[in-house]
Design a protein around this motif. Structure first.
Motif, short mmCIF file in Angstrom:
data_model
loop_
_atom_site.label_atom_id
_atom_site.label_comp_id
_atom_site.label_asym_id
_atom_site.label_seq_id
_atom_site.Cartn_x
_atom_site.Cartn_y
_atom_site.Cartn_z
N GLY A 116 -22.46 -39.40 35.70
CA GLY A 116 -22.91 -39.16 37.06
C GLY A 116 -22.79 -37.69 37.45
N ALA A 117 -21.68 -37.08 37.03
CA ALA A 117 -21.48 -35.66 37.33
C ALA A 117 -22.54 -34.81 36.64
CB ALA A 117 -20.09 -35.22 36.89
N TRP A 118 -22.85 -35.14 35.37
CA TRP A 118 -23.88 -34.40 34.65
C TRP A 118 -25.25 -34.59 35.30
CZ3 TRP A 118 -23.40 -30.52 31.55
CH2 TRP A 118 -22.25 -30.36 30.77
N ILE A 119 -25.55 -35.79 35.73
CA ILE A 119 -26.85 -36.06 36.36
C ILE A 119 -27.00 -35.24 37.63
CG2 ILE A 119 -28.13 -37.83 37.64
CD1 ILE A 119 -27.27 -39.84 35.51
N ILE A 120 -25.96 -35.21 38.46
CA ILE A 120 -26.01 -34.42 39.69
C ILE A 120 -26.12 -32.94 39.38
CG2 ILE A 120 -24.71 -33.77 41.76
CD1 ILE A 120 -23.56 -36.61 41.76
N ALA A 121 -25.39 -32.49 38.37
CA ALA A 121 -25.45 -31.07 37.98
C ALA A 121 -26.86 -30.69 37.53
CB ALA A 121 -24.43 -30.79 36.88
N ILE A 122 -27.47 -31.55 36.72
CA ILE A 122 -28.83 -31.25 36.25
C ILE A 122 -29.82 -31.27 37.42
CG2 ILE A 122 -30.72 -32.12 34.81
CD1 ILE A 122 -28.58 -33.14 32.86
N ALA A 123 -29.60 -32.17 38.37
CA ALA A 123 -30.48 -32.21 39.56
C ALA A 123 -30.38 -30.90 40.35
CB ALA A 123 -30.10 -33.40 40.44
N ILE A 124 -29.17 -30.37 40.48
CA ILE A 124 -29.00 -29.10 41.20
C ILE A 124 -29.67 -27.97 40.43
CG2 ILE A 124 -27.29 -27.41 41.97
CD1 ILE A 124 -25.40 -29.73 42.53
N ILE A 125 -29.52 -27.96 39.11
CA ILE A 125 -30.16 -26.92 38.29
C ILE A 125 -31.68 -27.01 38.41
CG2 ILE A 125 -30.54 -26.14 35.92
CD1 ILE A 125 -27.65 -27.04 35.31
N ALA A 126 -32.21 -28.24 38.37
CA ALA A 126 -33.66 -28.43 38.52
C ALA A 126 -34.14 -27.93 39.87
CB ALA A 126 -34.01 -29.90 38.33
N TRP A 127 -33.35 -28.18 40.92
CA TRP A 127 -33.71 -27.68 42.25
C TRP A 127 -33.69 -26.16 42.28
CZ3 TRP A 127 -29.76 -25.45 45.53
CH2 TRP A 127 -30.23 -25.05 46.78
N ALA A 128 -32.67 -25.56 41.70
CA ALA A 128 -32.58 -24.10 41.68
C ALA A 128 -33.74 -23.48 40.90
CB ALA A 128 -31.24 -23.67 41.07
N ALA A 129 -34.21 -24.19 39.87
CA ALA A 129 -35.32 -23.68 39.05
C ALA A 129 -36.68 -24.09 39.61
CB ALA A 129 -35.18 -24.21 37.62
N GLN A 130 -36.68 -24.82 40.75
CA GLN A 130 -37.94 -25.28 41.35
C GLN A 130 -38.76 -26.08 40.34
OE1 GLN A 130 -38.83 -24.48 44.98
NE2 GLN A 130 -36.63 -24.60 44.57
N TRP A 131 -38.11 -27.05 39.68
CA TRP A 131 -38.76 -27.85 38.65
C TRP A 131 -39.92 -28.65 39.24
CZ3 TRP A 131 -38.85 -28.19 33.51
CH2 TRP A 131 -39.34 -29.37 32.92
#
Length: 206
Positions: free
Chosen positions: A147-162
């Motif tokens: 769950g922590a990894w999923i949330i972290a990847i979601a934040i990274i995707a948001w920062a990268a404007q995926w």
């Protein structure tokens, strides 16, 4: 670059739709599919969805799916994708409860109920970002590192404007995830009450 950014969401949704199809097929199968079979089906169904098939349709099937669903949140996407992997630690009930509560509170206010609009927080609110990070830490402390990894990847995707959206909420939550969490949590309560009732009946004196 623009064409690549248009293709990647279709690839992502093709895989996600394939995973959902596999989940439905698995429901009708008496035995679980091996991982190799799941991977093969993802590639097969994903290709059928991604490439135009003619039949009077100018776009691939997944483009029409995206027209209905939009871009799914990264959290829901990764939860679905990870369901293909061999079973590991089950998702904590607390996570489903938290998603259900957040969705129950978020959508009415985001749709105009009251004076507070939590959707605005997703446009770079530091306090909201810290709250999301704290939630990820809680997942880690609860021994659910996925769950922590999923949330972290979601934040990274948001920062990268995926995705097209620049709002963090759209990477963390979507209506389908909210509906799943609500139904799953209600179902869990019902099963617990049913099991408790059965247990009381089996061990009733006489």
């Amino acid at each position: 670059m623009n064409s690549l950014m248009q293709i990647l969401p279709l690839v992502e949704l093709s895989i996600t739709t394939s995973v959902i199809c596999i989940w439905v097929l698995q429901k009708f199968s008496p035995n679980p599919f091996p991982f190799a079979v799941k991977l093969f089906l993802v590639l097969l169904i994903g290709n059928v969805l991604f490439w135009p098939l003619g039949l009077g349709m100018e776009l691939p099937l997944v483009a029409y799916v995206r027209g209905v669903t939009g871009d799914l949140s990264i959290v829901l996407t990764l939860l679905l994708w990870s369901s293909l992997l061999p079973s590991g630690k089950p998702m904590p009930i607390a996570f489903k409860f938290a998603v259900a509560i957040v969705a129950f509170c978020f959508y009415p206010f985001a749709l105009g109920l009251g004076m507070i609009d939590p959707y605005v927080w997703g446009y770079g609110s530091i306090a909201f970002l810290i709250a999301v990070l704290v939630f990820a830490v809680v997942c880690t402390l609860a021994n659910w590192t996925k769950g922590a990894w999923i949330i972290a990847i979601a934040i990274i995707a948001w920062a990268a404007q995926w995705h097209e959206s620049s709002n963090l909420w759209d990477y963390l939550l979507d209506p389908f995830l909210a509906i799943w969490a609500l139904i799953s949590f209600v179902g869990m309560i019902y099963r617990r009450r049913r099991d408790k009732a059965r247990s009381g009946y089996l061990f009733r004196p006489g």
